[in-house]
Motif scaffolding. Structure first.
Motif, PDB file in Angstrom:
ATOM      1  N   ALA A  39      -1.146  43.339 -11.316  1.00  0.00           N
ATOM      2  CA  ALA A  39      -0.533  44.299 -12.237  1.00  0.00           C
ATOM      3  C   ALA A  39       0.065  45.492 -11.487  1.00  0.00           C
ATOM      4  N   LYS A  40      -0.613  45.928 -10.452  1.00  0.00           N
ATOM      5  CA  LYS A  40      -0.157  47.097  -9.692  1.00  0.00           C
ATOM      6  C   LYS A  40       1.132  46.801  -8.932  1.00  0.00           C
ATOM      7  N   THR A  41       1.218  45.607  -8.378  1.00  0.00           N
ATOM      8  CA  THR A  41       2.384  45.274  -7.554  1.00  0.00           C
ATOM      9  C   THR A  41       3.491  44.572  -8.336  1.00  0.00           C
ATOM     10  N   GLY A  42       3.140  43.907  -9.447  1.00  0.00           N
ATOM     11  CA  GLY A  42       4.108  43.106 -10.189  1.00  0.00           C
ATOM     12  C   GLY A  42       4.456  41.813  -9.476  1.00  0.00           C
ATOM     13  N   MET A  43       3.614  41.425  -8.500  1.00  0.00           N
ATOM     14  CA  MET A  43       3.905  40.253  -7.666  1.00  0.00           C
ATOM     15  C   MET A  43       3.017  39.072  -8.044  1.00  0.00           C
ATOM     16  N   SER A  44       3.580  37.875  -7.942  1.00  0.00           N
ATOM     17  CA  SER A  44       2.817  36.652  -8.193  1.00  0.00           C
ATOM     18  C   SER A  44       1.843  36.404  -7.051  1.00  0.00           C
ATOM     19  N   MET A  45       0.947  35.461  -7.271  1.00  0.00           N
ATOM     20  CA  MET A  45       0.003  35.099  -6.221  1.00  0.00           C
ATOM     21  C   MET A  45       0.723  34.672  -4.948  1.00  0.00           C
ATOM     22  N   ASP A  46       1.820  33.946  -5.099  1.00  0.00           N
ATOM     23  CA  ASP A  46       2.530  33.424  -3.929  1.00  0.00           C
ATOM     24  C   ASP A  46       3.273  34.528  -3.170  1.00  0.00           C
ATOM     25  N   LEU A  47       3.824  35.509  -3.893  1.00  0.00           N
ATOM     26  CA  LEU A  47       4.451  36.648  -3.219  1.00  0.00           C
ATOM     27  C   LEU A  47       3.404  37.500  -2.509  1.00  0.00           C
ATOM     28  N   LEU A  48       2.245  37.661  -3.140  1.00  0.00           N
ATOM     29  CA  LEU A  48       1.150  38.381  -2.491  1.00  0.00           C
ATOM     30  C   LEU A  48       0.699  37.638  -1.240  1.00  0.00           C
ATOM     31  N   ALA A  49       0.678  36.313  -1.326  1.00  0.00           N
ATOM     32  CA  ALA A  49       0.267  35.503  -0.184  1.00  0.00           C
ATOM     33  C   ALA A  49       1.227  35.655   0.989  1.00  0.00           C
ATOM     34  N   GLN A  50       2.519  35.855   0.690  1.00  0.00           N
ATOM     35  CA  GLN A  50       3.475  36.063   1.776  1.00  0.00           C
ATOM     36  C   GLN A  50       3.140  37.323   2.560  1.00  0.00           C
ATOM     37  N   LYS A  51       2.665  38.349   1.848  1.00  0.00           N
ATOM     38  CA  LYS A  51       2.266  39.589   2.516  1.00  0.00           C
ATOM     39  C   LYS A  51       0.983  39.392   3.321  1.00  0.00           C
ATOM     40  N   ALA A  52       0.024  38.670   2.758  1.00  0.00           N
ATOM     41  CA  ALA A  52      -1.293  38.535   3.382  1.00  0.00           C
ATOM     42  C   ALA A  52      -1.333  37.461   4.469  1.00  0.00           C
ATOM     43  N   PHE A  53      -0.659  36.339   4.246  1.00  0.00           N
ATOM     44  CA  PHE A  53      -0.736  35.199   5.157  1.00  0.00           C
ATOM     45  C   PHE A  53       0.509  35.026   6.012  1.00  0.00           C
ATOM     46  N   GLY A  54       1.563  35.774   5.704  1.00  0.00           N
ATOM     47  CA  GLY A  54       2.829  35.576   6.379  1.00  0.00           C
ATOM     48  C   GLY A  54       3.699  34.621   5.584  1.00  0.00           C
ATOM     49  N   GLU A  55       5.000  34.620   5.858  1.00  0.00           N
ATOM     50  CA  GLU A  55       5.931  33.813   5.064  1.00  0.00           C
ATOM     51  C   GLU A  55       5.551  32.336   5.070  1.00  0.00           C
ATOM     52  N   LYS A  56       5.367  31.771   6.251  1.00  0.00           N
ATOM     53  CA  LYS A  56       5.005  30.354   6.326  1.00  0.00           C
ATOM     54  C   LYS A  56       3.507  30.147   6.145  1.00  0.00           C
ATOM     55  N   GLY A  57       2.722  31.130   6.470  1.00  0.00           N
ATOM     56  CA  GLY A  57       1.273  31.032   6.244  1.00  0.00           C
ATOM     57  C   GLY A  57       0.943  30.928   4.770  1.00  0.00           C
ATOM     58  N   SER A  58       1.820  31.506   3.923  1.00  0.00           N
ATOM     59  CA  SER A  58       1.595  31.459   2.475  1.00  0.00           C
ATOM     60  C   SER A  58       1.699  30.040   1.924  1.00  0.00           C
ATOM     61  N   TYR A  59       2.331  29.136   2.705  1.00  0.00           N
ATOM     62  CA  TYR A  59       2.439  27.750   2.233  1.00  0.00           C
ATOM     63  C   TYR A  59       1.062  27.122   2.049  1.00  0.00           C
ATOM     64  N   LEU A  60       0.097  27.538   2.880  1.00  0.00           N
ATOM     65  CA  LEU A  60      -1.260  26.983   2.772  1.00  0.00           C
ATOM     66  C   LEU A  60      -1.876  27.314   1.419  1.00  0.00           C
ATOM     67  N   SER A  61      -1.874  28.591   1.056  1.00  0.00           N
ATOM     68  CA  SER A  61      -2.472  28.979  -0.216  1.00  0.00           C
ATOM     69  C   SER A  61      -1.687  28.415  -1.395  1.00  0.00           C
TER      70      SER A  61
END
Length: 415
Positions: free
Chosen positions: A81-103
C-alpha cells in the motif's frame, strides 16, 4: 489533422506503481482481501486442528497462528500500500531485475497449482453428488469453472472486486448458518464435541498448521493492497480480513470433521439437505481465492517473460484447468512443501523496503541485476523450512532468509 490515438488504460498497472486514480477505499480492500482468504484448502487445516486438539487448544492455536499470519501479511500489506507496487515490482528492488524471476516463478508455480486444485475441489464432489461420479460431468464442470475463474482474473482488479462483493457475504452467512445448524444437531455443546479429539497435536503444532495454511498465498498480499488509498487502509484491511477469513475456514473445516468426519462445509450442507446452497457456497468460496491466485500468477509470469498480464493469465488458467484433476490427486503434498518456499521471499521484501526506503522513492530507478544474498536466503530458507522439524516451518525459513539478507546488506554497505 492527425487522429489522436487513445491508449487503453491498464487498470491493473502490472508494470508500474498504482496512481491515485486507481486507489480504492477500505470497504473494497477489505472485501477483496476477505475473499482471498476464503480458501477451501484451509478447511483441511481446520480438520487437522479438530482431530488433534480440544476446543480451547483449537482457539489458542487459532489466535497464536492468526497473530503470526496477521503480522506477516500486515507487513506485506503495508509495503504494498505504501509503495503502490506489486509483489513482482517489489521483488525487482529486493532481488534485482533478474533475481526477481526466482520469486515470480515460485509464486506463479504455486498459485497455478492451487488454482488447479481448487477447480477439482469444486468439480469432483459436485459431479459425485449430482451426476453419480460421471467423468464426463466432472470434466464439464472443470471446464466451466476454469473458464469462469480465469475470466474474472483476466479482466483484472475490478472483476475481482465484483466477485468478492457477491461471494463474500453469501459464503460467510450461508456457511456460518450451516455450521450453527450442525453444532445444534450434535451431542452437547461445541466444547463437548471437540472433546472427542485424540489430543495428538500441541498448540504450537496447531499454530504451525494455521500459519502454513495460507502463508504462501499471503506472500502475494502486495498485489492487492497496492490499490489501497493509503498504508493504514491496506494494513488494517489485510490484518482484519486474514484473521476473520482464515478463522471462518478453520471453523468450517473443524465442524465438518466433527459433524461428518470430513473437511469441507460442503459435506456438512449436503448432510443437512442443503444441496443447492452447498454447491453455491463451495463454488463461490473457491472462486474468490482462485481468481486472486491466477491474477497473481499472471503478474509473476508477466515479470519473467516481459509480456502483458492478460495473456499470461490466460496461459496460467489453461494450464491450471487442464491439469486440475491430476494436481488434485498427485500434487497437493508437493504444493504444501512449496508453501514453505514463499515466506522467505516475503520477509526479504519487507526487510528490503524498511532498510532501503530511498530505493523505493523512484520506482523506475535502475536496480542491480541479481542480489545473490537475497536469492541465497530464499533457497536456504526453503531448505530449512522443509527439513527442520522443530518449531514452525515457515518461521524457520523466514529467520534463515532474513539472516542471509542482513549479511548481504552489511557486505553491501562496506563496499
Amino acid at each position: 489533422m492527425k487522429k489522436e490515438t487513445e491508449q487503453k488504460v491498464d487498470i491493473d498497472y502490472a508494470d508500474r506503481v498504482v496512481p491515485e486514480e486507481g486507489k480504492k477505499g477500505f470497504v473494497t480492500m477489505f472485501m477483496i482481501m476477505l475473499g482471498f482468504t476464503f480458501f477451501s484448502a484451509s478447511m483441511w487445516a481446520g480438520q487437522q486442528l479438530a482431530a488433534g486438539l480440544d476446543f480451547w487448544g483449537f482457539l489458542k492455536s487459532l489466535l497464536f497462528g492468526g497473530a503470526i499470519l496477521g503480522l506477516y501479511t500486515g507487513l506485506l500489506g503495508y509495503v504494498g500500500a505504501k509503495t503502490g507496487m506489486s509483489m513482482d515490482l517489489l521483488a525487482q528492488k529486493a532481488f534485482g531485475e533478474k533475481g526477481s524471476y526466482l520469486s515470480s516463478a515460485m509464486i506463479s508455480f504455486t498459485q497455478i497449482g492451487w488454482f488447479g486444485v481448487g477447480i477439482a475441489m469444486f468439480a469432483i464432489p459436485v459431479a459425485g453428488e449430482l451426476f453419480g461420479d460421471s467423468k464426463t460431468a466432472m470434466w464439464a464442470l472443470v471446464i466451466v469453472a476454469g473458464v469462469c475463474m480465469t475470466a474474472s482474473a483476466y479482466f483484472g482488479i475490478d472483476s475481482l472486486t465484483v466477485i468478492s462483493y457477491i461471494a463474500v457475504p453469501l459464503v460467510a452467512v450461508l456457511g456460518t448458518v450451516a455450521m450453527i445448524m450442525a453444532i445444534r444437531q450434535g451431542n452437547g455443546t461445541i466444547v463437548d464435541q471437540f472433546a472427542v479429539s485424540s489430543g495428538s497435536l500441541t498448540v504450537v503444532g496447531g499454530a504451525g498448521l494455521v500459519v502454513g495454511s495460507f502463508v504462501s498465498g499471503g506472500t502475494a498480499t502486495p498485489n492487492f493492497t497496492r490499490f489501497a488509498k493509503d498504508a493504514k487502509t491496506g494494513t488494517i484491511a489485510t490484518v482484519v480480513a486474514f484473521f476473520i477469513g482464515n478463522s471462518l475456514m478453520f471453523f468450517f473445516g473443524a465442524i465438518a470433521y466433527i459433524f461428518v468426519g470430513g473437511n469441507d462445509i460442503f459435506e456438512v450442507m449436503i448432510r443437512l439437505n442443503l444441496f443447492y446452497m452447498a454447491v453455491l457456497v463451495l463454488g463461490l468460496n473457491i472462486w474468490t481465492t482462485n481468481d486472486n491466485a491466477l491474477y497473481t500468477a499472471g503478474l509473476g509470469l508477466a515479470n519473467i517473460f516481459h509480456q502483458k498480464k492478460k495473456p499470461m493469465v490466460l496461459v496460467s488458467g489453461i494450464i491450471g484447468t487442464v491439469l486440475s484433476v491430476w494436481l488434485y490427486y498427485n500434487f497437493t503434498k508437493w504444493l504444501n512443501i512449496l508453501n514453505c518456499t514463499l515466506p522467505p521471499v516475503g520477509i526479504i521484501l519487507v526487510l528490503s523496503y524498511f532498510m532501503n526506503k530511498k530505493d523505493y522513492e523512484d520506482p523506475v530507478a535502475e536496480t542491480q541485476v541479481v542480489n545473490w544474498f537475497a536469492v541465497g536466503g530464499v533457497i536456504l530458507g526453503a531448505v530449512v523450512a522443509n527439513l527442520v522439524s522443530w518449531g514452525i516451518a515457515s518461521i524457520n525459513g523466514m529467520v534463515v532468509a532474513a539472516v542471509c539478507y542482513l549479511v548481504g546488506q552489511t557486505v553491501r554497505k562496506k563496499k
